[in-house]
Design a protein around this motif. Structure first.
Motif, PDB file in Angstrom:
ATOM      1  N   ARG A   9      -0.013   1.489   5.267  1.00 23.70           N
ATOM      2  CA  ARG A   9      -1.063   2.123   4.443  1.00 23.70           C
ATOM      3  C   ARG A   9      -0.430   2.893   3.271  1.00 23.70           C
ATOM      4  O   ARG A   9      -0.938   2.827   2.150  1.00 23.70           O
ATOM      5  CB  ARG A   9      -1.912   3.067   5.296  1.00 23.70           C
ATOM      6  N   ASP A  49      -6.580  -2.175  14.579  1.00 22.80           N
ATOM      7  CA  ASP A  49      -6.097  -1.464  13.399  1.00 22.80           C
ATOM      8  C   ASP A  49      -5.174  -2.345  12.565  1.00 22.80           C
ATOM      9  O   ASP A  49      -5.183  -2.268  11.336  1.00 22.80           O
ATOM     10  CB  ASP A  49      -5.383  -0.176  13.803  1.00 22.80           C
ATOM     11  N   LYS A  62      -7.338  -4.478  10.448  1.00 22.31           N
ATOM     12  CA  LYS A  62      -7.935  -3.708   9.355  1.00 22.31           C
ATOM     13  C   LYS A  62      -6.926  -3.483   8.228  1.00 22.31           C
ATOM     14  O   LYS A  62      -7.249  -3.639   7.055  1.00 22.31           O
ATOM     15  CB  LYS A  62      -8.452  -2.359   9.855  1.00 22.31           C
ATOM     16  N   VAL A  63      -5.712  -3.101   8.605  1.00 21.04           N
ATOM     17  CA  VAL A  63      -4.681  -2.859   7.581  1.00 21.04           C
ATOM     18  C   VAL A  63      -4.289  -4.164   6.904  1.00 21.04           C
ATOM     19  O   VAL A  63      -4.050  -4.194   5.693  1.00 21.04           O
ATOM     20  CB  VAL A  63      -3.468  -2.124   8.183  1.00 21.04           C
ATOM     21  N   GLN A  64      -4.260  -5.267   7.652  1.00 22.20           N
ATOM     22  CA  GLN A  64      -3.966  -6.567   7.035  1.00 22.20           C
ATOM     23  C   GLN A  64      -4.990  -6.882   5.952  1.00 22.20           C
ATOM     24  O   GLN A  64      -4.644  -7.364   4.874  1.00 22.20           O
ATOM     25  CB  GLN A  64      -3.944  -7.677   8.085  1.00 22.20           C
ATOM     26  N   LEU A  65      -6.256  -6.596   6.231  1.00 25.59           N
ATOM     27  CA  LEU A  65      -7.305  -6.813   5.224  1.00 25.59           C
ATOM     28  C   LEU A  65      -7.074  -5.935   3.995  1.00 25.59           C
ATOM     29  O   LEU A  65      -7.297  -6.367   2.859  1.00 25.59           O
ATOM     30  CB  LEU A  65      -8.690  -6.544   5.825  1.00 25.59           C
ATOM     31  N   GLN A  66      -6.627  -4.705   4.213  1.00 21.83           N
ATOM     32  CA  GLN A  66      -6.342  -3.805   3.091  1.00 21.83           C
ATOM     33  C   GLN A  66      -5.173  -4.321   2.258  1.00 21.83           C
ATOM     34  O   GLN A  66      -5.207  -4.270   1.026  1.00 21.83           O
ATOM     35  CB  GLN A  66      -6.050  -2.387   3.603  1.00 21.83           C
ATOM     36  N   VAL A  67      -4.149  -4.812   2.932  1.00 20.47           N
ATOM     37  CA  VAL A  67      -2.989  -5.370   2.218  1.00 20.47           C
ATOM     38  C   VAL A  67      -3.414  -6.616   1.442  1.00 20.47           C
ATOM     39  O   VAL A  67      -3.043  -6.791   0.277  1.00 20.47           O
ATOM     40  CB  VAL A  67      -1.827  -5.680   3.197  1.00 20.47           C
ATOM     41  N   ALA A 122      -6.336  -7.255   0.265  1.00 18.09           N
ATOM     42  CA  ALA A 122      -7.131  -6.797  -0.880  1.00 18.09           C
ATOM     43  C   ALA A 122      -6.221  -6.275  -1.986  1.00 18.09           C
ATOM     44  O   ALA A 122      -6.468  -6.511  -3.174  1.00 18.09           O
ATOM     45  CB  ALA A 122      -8.117  -5.715  -0.444  1.00 18.09           C
ATOM     46  N   ARG A 123      -5.151  -5.588  -1.604  1.00 24.15           N
ATOM     47  CA  ARG A 123      -4.190  -5.077  -2.596  1.00 24.15           C
ATOM     48  C   ARG A 123      -3.499  -6.243  -3.303  1.00 24.15           C
ATOM     49  O   ARG A 123      -3.330  -6.230  -4.520  1.00 24.15           O
ATOM     50  CB  ARG A 123      -3.166  -4.184  -1.900  1.00 24.15           C
ATOM     51  N   ALA A 125      -0.941   2.374  -0.906  1.00 25.55           N
ATOM     52  CA  ALA A 125      -1.793   3.427  -1.464  1.00 25.55           C
ATOM     53  C   ALA A 125      -1.652   3.443  -2.985  1.00 25.55           C
ATOM     54  O   ALA A 125      -0.559   3.266  -3.525  1.00 25.55           O
ATOM     55  CB  ALA A 125      -1.406   4.780  -0.877  1.00 25.55           C
ATOM     56  N   LYS A 126      -2.790   3.626  -3.655  1.00 28.09           N
ATOM     57  CA  LYS A 126      -2.753   3.692  -5.122  1.00 28.09           C
ATOM     58  C   LYS A 126      -2.038   4.958  -5.546  1.00 28.09           C
ATOM     59  O   LYS A 126      -2.234   6.018  -4.986  1.00 28.09           O
ATOM     60  CB  LYS A 126      -4.169   3.659  -5.678  1.00 28.09           C
TER      61      LYS A 126
END
Length: 104
Positions: free
Chosen positions: A98, A16, A19-24, A26-27, A102-103
């Motif tokens: 997360r 997890d 996964k969150v690192q990838l989301q960050v 991407a942000r 978040a947008k």
């Protein structure tokens, strides 16, 4: 005494975190694409390669940086909690990360 931990017993927090690192990441990329950027430094104009410090300094100027910093700090807490085996703290830190990106 040697204790073996099966994959079923291992915490999924590490996956997890990735996964969150990838989301960050991407942000951060999304922010970078919308930010007008800063002027080129003298070193850049002289065709010097950027250093990790100069890249970090440039990234600090990005819009939305406070939210990204909060997310990165939360990821650091999650990694620390994972090392300690504290799944609850890891999950809480990931939720914080997360929420930070978040947008709105």
């Amino acid at each position: 005494m040697i204790v073996f931990v099966s994959p079923a017993q291992a915490s999924s927090c590490g996956k997890d975190i990735d996964k969150v690192q990838l989301q960050v990441d991407a942000r951060i990329d999304a922010i970078a694409k919308t930010d007008p950027g800063a002027r080129e430094s003298r070193a850049a104009l002289l065709h010097h390669e950027p250093t990790p410090a100069s890249i970090a300094a440039a990234e600090r100027g990005l819009k939305g940086d406070a939210r990204v910093r909060r997310a990165l700090a939360a990821l650091k807490r999650a990694r620390s909690a994972e090392v300690r085996g504290d799944t609850k703290a890891c999950e809480t830190a990931l939720a914080d990360a997360r929420a930070a990106i978040a947008k709105r």
